[in-house]
Design a protein around this motif. Structure first.
Motif: not given
Lengths: 300, 63
Positions: A275-300
């Motif tokens: 993951c380009k954000e957190c360095g965790e292993p994943c299958s895409q450029d950004i991991c699912q966890g970071c995507k969720i966090i970004q989405k949720l932070l945008r909402k709050t």
């Protein structure tokens, strides 16, 4: 009344008395660990604990089984997702338990690490999938930080059956390939190996063990559990097990037969990235966890 | 006899004898619960007496 089939004492489950049941349970867990080579020399073992019956029992039993192994370190890790009433109570129990058993306990929270709390963000979302992704991410990150070589979970045979059927119904065979007593398909230093010592134990058996050992006082169900897809699958399997006893065991036994083929098949499919954000292993450029966090932070 | 379900959330009167009959009467799947009588775990064939305190505990807990 029918007596214990081994010693003629009063039975507590499946014609076994308290002491014969405890012996049966512990022996089967030892066998699982041995057969699937879950624990190796010099392992630093981190047990992922929720304060519930499964993880408390697995923590207790690993400590008991390996009490004389000086080469092994066994510690506990817990994640506070911010679920009021549920997680608060369980963590209180867990802290007391670890203190009594002299076990190091590390607690990390969504609030501190991700700046979010499950209760505050959950309204329009699927709580269990969000919680699961974020919890796995944080557990893996912190297990690496703590130099753990194994991450133990309290997953039991019922949990595994549910996962297998959920993946089957969603046509997600790749996720099933990651299951098993030792999870994962690829070996990468970004992953801490997860292991499941209760892989062959029924949820009811774990509950009985927890009850007999006094770990059931704090039992309560997660308030979000009722709305999950998993809960529907669980109820379906339980109804089937009642009507056709042995269904759960057969599901796992047959799955274990095909699991090596699945792991081999999916080993070379898809690239492992970081993951380009957190360095965790994943299958895409950004991991699912970071995507969720970004989405949720945008909402709050 | 009094039957407590999930730590007293439901408290009902019932007249059945064996644990298996009680669960059947309450439409509870035996694979999903533990039953204790006077705080001691029993299996489904256990015969319950009128003065006994029967507790039914769900084995399901979210992780």
């Amino acid at each position: 009344m029918v007596n214990c089939k081994r010693c003629k004492d009063k039975p507590v489950y499946n014609r076994l008395c308290k002491s014969c049941f405890l012996r049966y349970f512990e022996k089967k867990v030892r066998k699982t660990i041995r057969e699937f080579k879950l624990i190796e020399k010099n392992d630093k073992i981190l047990v992922a604990c929720s304060g519930g019956k499964d993880s408390t029992s697995v923590l207790y039993l690993l400590k008991k089984i390996f009490s004389k192994r000086k080469d092994l370190v066994i510690e506990a890790i817990a994640i506070d997702e911010g679920i009021k009433e549920y997680r608060d109570k369980n963590l209180k129990f867990l802290k007391k338990f670890c203190e009594k058993e002299d076990i190091n306990l590390y607690i990390y929270s969504f609030k501190k690490e991700f700046k979010i709390e499950l209760d505050a963000i959950i309204k329009d979302e699927k709580p269990c999938s969000i919680c699961g992704v974020l919890r796995r991410k944080l557990l893996n990150q912190m297990a690496k930080k703590l130099n753990a070589t194994k991450l133990v979970t309290g997953h039991n045979l019922d949990d595994e059956c549910q996962s297998i059927l959920m993946n089957q119904f969603r046509r997600d065979v790749k996720t099933s390939a990651r299951l098993g007593p030792k999870t994962g398909i690829l070996v990468d230093k970004g992953f801490v190996q997860r292991i499941k010592p209760f892989y062959l134990m029924l949820e009811k058996e774990v509950a009985i063990y927890a009850f007999l050992k006094g770990f059931m006082q704090q039992l309560n169900e997660c308030p979000y559990e009722k709305v999950s897809y998993r809960a529907d699958i669980r109820d379906m399997i339980n109804n089937f097990e009642q009507k056709y006893p042995g269904t759960k065991n057969s599901t796992i036994t047959s799955f274990l037969e095909i699991l090596p083929v699945l792991k081999k098949e999916y080993k070379n499919k898809g690239n492992l990235k970081h993951c380009k954000e957190c360095g965790e292993p994943c299958s895409q450029d950004i991991c699912q966890g970071c995507k969720i966090i970004q989405k949720l932070l945008r909402k709050t | 006899m009094k039957v407590y379900i999930d730590r007293g959330n439901r408290n009902i009167e019932i007249t059945k004898e064996s644990v298996q009959d009680i669960l059947f009467e309450l439409k509870i799947n035996p694979t999903t619960v533990l039953v204790s009588v006077n705080n001691k775990l029993v299996d489904i064939n256990y015969k319950v007496k009128q003065e006994d305190k029967v507790e039914i505990l769900s084995v399901i807990s979210g992780g």
